[in-house]
Scaffold this motif. Structure first.
Motif, short mmCIF file in Angstrom:
data_model
loop_
_atom_site.label_atom_id
_atom_site.label_comp_id
_atom_site.label_asym_id
_atom_site.label_seq_id
_atom_site.Cartn_x
_atom_site.Cartn_y
_atom_site.Cartn_z
N ASP A 16 -7.35 5.06 4.08
CA ASP A 16 -7.69 4.67 4.62
C ASP A 16 -8.26 5.16 6.77
N ARG A 17 -7.40 6.57 6.95
CA ARG A 17 -8.09 7.22 7.88
C ARG A 17 -8.93 7.66 7.68
N ARG A 63 1.06 -1.32 0.26
CA ARG A 63 -0.41 -0.05 0.13
C ARG A 63 0.87 1.42 0.17
N GLN A 72 -2.78 5.70 -0.70
CA GLN A 72 -4.02 4.67 0.03
C GLN A 72 -4.01 4.00 1.73
N LYS A 73 -3.01 4.66 2.30
CA LYS A 73 -2.58 4.56 4.22
C LYS A 73 -3.53 5.65 4.54
N ARG A 121 -15.55 3.01 6.16
CA ARG A 121 -14.14 1.60 5.12
C ARG A 121 -14.94 1.07 3.77
N ASP A 123 -11.52 6.59 5.48
CA ASP A 123 -12.48 6.64 5.32
C ASP A 123 -13.02 5.84 6.27
#
Length: 161
Positions: A67-68, A59, A63-64, A73, A70
């Motif tokens: 994700d923080r 990743r 992308q990380k 998810r 979102d």
């Protein structure tokens, strides 16, 4: 003819002397002593090394970060998710929880700094009090690749005589 030969040799000697002068502070990696085996391990207990090396994640940094944000998810960052961090910061500043940010609430850190610096509580700062509000700067980083300072032998020699 011999003048050209002597001139050429003198030029080579000057070039070699220049190389020595400009490279005298250069350090060779081979000149550093090798660390004994086991010195790099943790102090005290010598923990065995793992059999396999953990693999790096595929990743990317972006992308990380995605994700923080979102939180649910679902693969999408909604407006609410995007503004959640700002809402938390706003809630910390809004001390009376009225949903409005007054100037005094927004500037609470500066107000506290002023009150701490105004030692005589006169409502105004003198130059000495104002100097207390200056940003505390970190000391410059110490270079770890420099050789340690040589110890001065003068005091030891003075005691011996």
């Amino acid at each position: 003819m011999w003048r050209y030969l002597v001139g050429g040799l003198a030029a080579l000697a000057l070039a070699a002397a220049g190389m020595l002068v400009f490279n005298r502070n250069a350090r060779s990696v081979a000149a550093l002593p090798l660390a004994p085996v086991g010195q790099g391990q943790a102090t005290g207990a010598a923990a065995p090394l793992p059999d396999t090396v953990p693999e790096a994640s595929d990743r990317t940094r972006e992308q990380k970060r995605f994700d923080r944000y979102d939180k649910d998810r679902d693969g999408k960052v909604t407006r609410e998710e995007y503004l959640a961090a700002r809402r938390k910061a706003f809630a910390k500043l809004d001390v009376n929880h009225d949903g409005l940010l007054a100037f005094d609430e927004w500037a609470v850190k500066a107000e506290g700094k002023f009150a701490a610096a105004d030692g005589d509580k006169s409502g105004a700062m003198t130059p000495v009090e104002f100097a207390r509000t200056a940003v505390k700067r970190k000391p410059p980083r110490v270079r770890r690749d420099c050789p340690p300072a040589a110890k001065d032998d003068a005091p030891a020699n003075a005691e011996e005589s």
